[in-house]
Write a protein that holds these residues in place. Structure first.
Motif, PDB file in Angstrom:
ATOM      1  N   THR A   1       0.835  -1.312  -0.056  1.00 35.47           N
ATOM      2  CA  THR A   1       0.043  -0.193   0.132  1.00 35.47           C
ATOM      3  C   THR A   1       0.912   1.250  -0.089  1.00 35.47           C
ATOM      4  OG1 THR A   1      -1.641  -1.304   1.091  1.00 35.47           O
ATOM      5  CG2 THR A   1      -1.771   1.304   1.303  1.00 35.47           C
ATOM      6  N   LYS A   2       0.657   2.156  -0.985  1.00 35.36           N
ATOM      7  CA  LYS A   2       1.447   3.425  -1.013  1.00 35.36           C
ATOM      8  C   LYS A   2       0.606   4.618  -0.962  1.00 35.36           C
ATOM      9  CE  LYS A   2       4.986   1.407  -4.361  1.00 35.36           C
ATOM     10  NZ  LYS A   2       5.617   1.815  -5.465  1.00 35.36           N
ATOM     11  N   ASN A   3       0.843   5.293   0.033  1.00 37.61           N
ATOM     12  CA  ASN A   3       0.486   6.793   0.318  1.00 37.61           C
ATOM     13  C   ASN A   3       0.925   7.830  -0.772  1.00 37.61           C
ATOM     14  OD1 ASN A   3      -1.265   5.527   2.159  1.00 37.61           O
ATOM     15  ND2 ASN A   3       0.288   5.471   3.647  1.00 37.61           N
ATOM     16  N   LEU A   4       0.259   8.056  -1.411  1.00 42.57           N
ATOM     17  CA  LEU A   4       0.754   9.246  -2.575  1.00 42.57           C
ATOM     18  C   LEU A   4       0.210  10.648  -2.281  1.00 42.57           C
ATOM     19  CD1 LEU A   4       0.514   6.981  -5.747  1.00 42.57           C
ATOM     20  CD2 LEU A   4       2.578   7.216  -4.078  1.00 42.57           C
ATOM     21  N   ASN A   5       1.089  11.739  -2.512  1.00 45.31           N
ATOM     22  CA  ASN A   5       0.740  13.245  -2.339  1.00 45.31           C
ATOM     23  C   ASN A   5       0.287  13.619  -3.747  1.00 45.31           C
ATOM     24  OD1 ASN A   5       0.615  15.843  -1.701  1.00 45.31           O
ATOM     25  ND2 ASN A   5       2.585  15.973  -1.168  1.00 45.31           N
TER      26      ASN A   5
ATOM     27  N   ASN B   1       2.926  24.691   1.026  1.00 43.28           N
ATOM     28  CA  ASN B   1       3.973  23.688   1.255  1.00 43.28           C
ATOM     29  C   ASN B   1       3.749  22.148   1.066  1.00 43.28           C
ATOM     30  OD1 ASN B   1       2.795  23.493   3.682  1.00 43.28           O
ATOM     31  ND2 ASN B   1       4.481  23.925   4.832  1.00 43.28           N
ATOM     32  N   GLN B   2       2.385  21.728   0.793  1.00 41.73           N
ATOM     33  CA  GLN B   2       1.900  20.460   0.712  1.00 41.73           C
ATOM     34  C   GLN B   2       2.571  19.716  -0.355  1.00 41.73           C
ATOM     35  OE1 GLN B   2      -2.455  21.261   0.641  1.00 41.73           O
ATOM     36  NE2 GLN B   2      -2.675  21.031   2.753  1.00 41.73           N
ATOM     37  N   PRO B   3       2.894  20.316  -1.429  1.00 42.68           N
ATOM     38  CA  PRO B   3       3.261  19.168  -2.255  1.00 42.68           C
ATOM     39  C   PRO B   3       4.870  18.795  -1.952  1.00 42.68           C
ATOM     40  CG  PRO B   3       2.587  21.088  -3.402  1.00 42.68           C
ATOM     41  CD  PRO B   3       2.728  21.503  -1.819  1.00 42.68           C
ATOM     42  N   ALA B   4       5.275  18.752  -0.912  1.00 37.07           N
ATOM     43  CA  ALA B   4       6.674  18.427  -0.358  1.00 37.07           C
ATOM     44  C   ALA B   4       6.965  16.937  -0.666  1.00 37.07           C
ATOM     45  CB  ALA B   4       6.781  18.756   0.955  1.00 37.07           C
ATOM     46  N   CYS B   5       8.101  16.471  -1.233  1.00 35.96           N
ATOM     47  CA  CYS B   5       8.492  15.043  -1.376  1.00 35.96           C
ATOM     48  C   CYS B   5      10.017  15.059  -1.297  1.00 35.96           C
ATOM     49  CB  CYS B   5       8.061  14.617  -2.821  1.00 35.96           C
ATOM     50  SG  CYS B   5       8.544  15.842  -4.074  1.00 35.96           S
ATOM     51  N   LYS B   6      10.177  13.579  -1.119  1.00 31.68           N
ATOM     52  CA  LYS B   6      11.688  13.320  -1.355  1.00 31.68           C
ATOM     53  C   LYS B   6      12.209  12.528  -2.433  1.00 31.68           C
ATOM     54  CE  LYS B   6      11.869  12.865   3.915  1.00 31.68           C
ATOM     55  NZ  LYS B   6      12.081  12.043   5.047  1.00 31.68           N
TER      56      LYS B   6
ATOM     57  N   ALA C   1       8.568   8.471  -6.043  1.00 34.06           N
ATOM     58  CA  ALA C   1       7.650   7.577  -5.335  1.00 34.06           C
ATOM     59  C   ALA C   1       6.707   8.120  -4.358  1.00 34.06           C
ATOM     60  CB  ALA C   1       8.315   6.326  -4.953  1.00 34.06           C
ATOM     61  N   ASP C   2       7.060   9.382  -3.928  1.00 33.85           N
ATOM     62  CA  ASP C   2       6.120   9.932  -2.930  1.00 33.85           C
ATOM     63  C   ASP C   2       4.909  10.844  -3.605  1.00 33.85           C
ATOM     64  OD1 ASP C   2       8.028   9.326  -0.832  1.00 33.85           O
ATOM     65  OD2 ASP C   2       8.872  11.249  -0.810  1.00 33.85           O
ATOM     66  N   CYS C   3       4.863  11.034  -4.884  1.00 31.66           N
ATOM     67  CA  CYS C   3       4.164  11.957  -5.655  1.00 31.66           C
ATOM     68  C   CYS C   3       3.103  11.134  -6.558  1.00 31.66           C
ATOM     69  CB  CYS C   3       4.830  13.142  -6.480  1.00 31.66           C
ATOM     70  SG  CYS C   3       5.997  13.949  -5.492  1.00 31.66           S
ATOM     71  N   PHE C   4       1.967  11.357  -6.649  1.00 33.41           N
ATOM     72  CA  PHE C   4       0.878  10.871  -7.533  1.00 33.41           C
ATOM     73  C   PHE C   4       1.250  10.933  -8.969  1.00 33.41           C
ATOM     74  CE2 PHE C   4      -2.866  10.656 -10.285  1.00 33.41           C
ATOM     75  CZ  PHE C   4      -3.358   9.491  -9.858  1.00 33.41           C
ATOM     76  N   THR C   5       2.174  12.067  -9.035  1.00 32.62           N
ATOM     77  CA  THR C   5       2.575  12.247 -10.434  1.00 32.62           C
ATOM     78  C   THR C   5       3.825  11.637 -10.804  1.00 32.62           C
ATOM     79  OG1 THR C   5       3.742  14.175  -9.890  1.00 32.62           O
ATOM     80  CG2 THR C   5       1.466  14.555 -10.536  1.00 32.62           C
ATOM     81  N   ASN C   6       4.492  10.750  -9.675  1.00 38.33           N
ATOM     82  CA  ASN C   6       5.807  10.225 -10.202  1.00 38.33           C
ATOM     83  C   ASN C   6       6.958  11.221 -10.533  1.00 38.33           C
ATOM     84  OD1 ASN C   6       7.465   7.847  -9.414  1.00 38.33           O
ATOM     85  ND2 ASN C   6       7.485   7.385 -12.000  1.00 38.33           N
TER      86      ASN C   6
ATOM     87  N   SER D   1      12.489  18.480  -4.249  1.00 41.22           N
ATOM     88  CA  SER D   1      11.827  18.163  -3.291  1.00 41.22           C
ATOM     89  C   SER D   1      10.112  18.650  -3.392  1.00 41.22           C
ATOM     90  CB  SER D   1      12.290  19.005  -1.820  1.00 41.22           C
ATOM     91  OG  SER D   1      13.631  18.434  -1.761  1.00 41.22           O
ATOM     92  N   THR D   2       9.691  18.981  -4.430  1.00 42.17           N
ATOM     93  CA  THR D   2       8.540  19.452  -4.771  1.00 42.17           C
ATOM     94  C   THR D   2       7.863  18.539  -5.815  1.00 42.17           C
ATOM     95  OG1 THR D   2       9.006  21.598  -4.241  1.00 42.17           O
ATOM     96  CG2 THR D   2       6.947  21.310  -5.625  1.00 42.17           C
ATOM     97  N   CYS D   3       6.419  18.153  -5.583  1.00 43.80           N
ATOM     98  CA  CYS D   3       5.595  17.069  -6.466  1.00 43.80           C
ATOM     99  C   CYS D   3       5.390  18.259  -7.708  1.00 43.80           C
ATOM    100  CB  CYS D   3       4.454  16.570  -5.949  1.00 43.80           C
ATOM    101  SG  CYS D   3       4.989  15.350  -4.777  1.00 43.80           S
ATOM    102  N   VAL D   4       5.491  17.912  -8.828  1.00 43.98           N
ATOM    103  CA  VAL D   4       5.241  18.704 -10.063  1.00 43.98           C
ATOM    104  C   VAL D   4       4.469  17.751 -11.159  1.00 43.98           C
ATOM    105  CG1 VAL D   4       6.789  20.374  -9.670  1.00 43.98           C
ATOM    106  CG2 VAL D   4       7.392  18.422 -11.017  1.00 43.98           C
ATOM    107  N   ILE D   5       3.956  18.332 -12.123  1.00 46.95           N
ATOM    108  CA  ILE D   5       3.113  17.734 -13.039  1.00 46.95           C
ATOM    109  C   ILE D   5       3.964  16.758 -13.864  1.00 46.95           C
ATOM    110  CG2 ILE D   5       1.293  19.395 -13.158  1.00 46.95           C
ATOM    111  CD1 ILE D   5       2.799  20.192 -15.957  1.00 46.95           C
ATOM    112  N   ASN D   6       3.426  15.605 -14.510  1.00 41.86           N
ATOM    113  CA  ASN D   6       4.349  14.831 -15.167  1.00 41.86           C
ATOM    114  C   ASN D   6       3.833  14.831 -16.817  1.00 41.86           C
ATOM    115  OD1 ASN D   6       5.717  12.730 -16.485  1.00 41.86           O
ATOM    116  ND2 ASN D   6       5.556  11.181 -14.649  1.00 41.86           N
ATOM    117  N   LYS D   7       4.467  15.342 -17.364  1.00 43.06           N
ATOM    118  CA  LYS D   7       4.016  15.552 -18.864  1.00 43.06           C
ATOM    119  C   LYS D   7       3.717  14.270 -19.477  1.00 43.06           C
ATOM    120  CE  LYS D   7       6.106  20.223 -19.539  1.00 43.06           C
ATOM    121  NZ  LYS D   7       6.893  21.167 -20.445  1.00 43.06           N
ATOM    122  N   ASP D   8       4.627  13.458 -19.143  1.00 40.30           N
ATOM    123  CA  ASP D   8       4.373  11.976 -19.919  1.00 40.30           C
ATOM    124  C   ASP D   8       3.128  11.379 -19.287  1.00 40.30           C
ATOM    125  OD1 ASP D   8       6.543  12.340 -21.397  1.00 40.30           O
ATOM    126  OD2 ASP D   8       7.871  11.784 -19.933  1.00 40.30           O
TER     127      ASP D   8
END
Length: 238
Positions: free
Chosen positions: A85-89, A107-112, A115-120, A125-132
């Motif tokens: 089970t993965k919890n994704l931002n 500051n909610q889109p923080a990531c390491k 794999a932390d981001c729904f967008t992968n 250290s910030t979740c951003v869109i994934n054009k692919d």
């Protein structure tokens, strides 16, 4: 014995507070009866909020193919992958024309890692869109249907918030472009409480205008007929 029960209660409490989302198939999401839940106390566990303006529970899901997860109040979803089970931002920042890097509303889109981001896609250290792999969201859509004088609520899936778009229909929110950051999907809610009243008033005004026009036309036709008849009588007298 007491210690075992106490530990069990603690574990149950922690588990109940670490559920980030409820998993459903996309067909199940699209079949949610939005207008069934009109009281804040009736909102199911997969509802993310309540719209006090329009009076119904709200729903927000993120989907990967046919698998969807509801989002919690912090913007996290839960998916199963390879038995884990993965919890994704799902919170993301806007990229594009900002020369100083991604623009974030908070500051909610923080990531390491990715794999932390729904967008992968974790950038600085910030979740951003994934054009692919554009984000797909499913949101509740609430609107007024003029033909039946009634309000309609249904689920709609499309591009997620801050994803690049070309037209309103591209977005789950049916709102493309915020006027500041270019053509991106924006999750906006509108006050629909006066839609029916305004529509009825507009139609009444149109109906009154038509009635006045018909009455005016009848009066004009009657007067023209009377004048013509009088004119013929004068001609006959001569």
């Amino acid at each position: 014995m007491f210690n075992k029960k106490f530990i069990s209660l603690i574990c149950l409490f922690l588990f109940s507070n670490t559920i980030y989302g409820i998993n459903m198939k996309k067909d199940e999401v699209l079949n949610i009866d939005v207008l069934k839940f009109t009281n804040p106390k009736e909102c199911p566990e997969y509802s993310n909020d309540y719209d006090y303006t329009n009076g119904h529970c709200t729903f927000r899901f993120f989907c990967k193919g046919d698998d969807c997860s509801s989002v919690d109040k912090k913007g996290y979803v839960q998916f199963n992958s390879n038995g884990q089970t993965k919890n994704l931002n799902t919170n993301i920042c806007i990229t594009g024309n900002d020369s100083n890097g991604p623009f974030c509303f908070n500051n909610q889109p923080a990531c390491k890692t990715n794999a932390d981001c729904f967008t992968n896609n974790c950038l600085n250290s910030t979740c951003v869109i994934n054009k692919d792999a554009p984000t797909i969201e499913c949101l509740d859509e609430y609107y007024y249907r003029s033909l039946t004088f009634s309000y309609v609520g249904k689920m709609r899936c499309g591009l997620g918030q801050y994803e690049p778009c070309k037209k309103n229909d591209d977005c789950a929110s049916k709102s493309c472009g915020d006027g500041i950051h270019g053509d991106i999907c924006v999750n906006a809610r509108w006050d629909r409480t006066n839609d029916r009243k305004n529509d009825i008033i507009t139609k009444l005004l149109i109906l009154i205008s038509i009635i006045i026009a018909i009455i005016g036309s009848c009066i004009f036709h009657k007067k023209a007929t009377k004048d013509k008849k009088k004119e013929m009588e004068n001609i006959n007298k001569v």
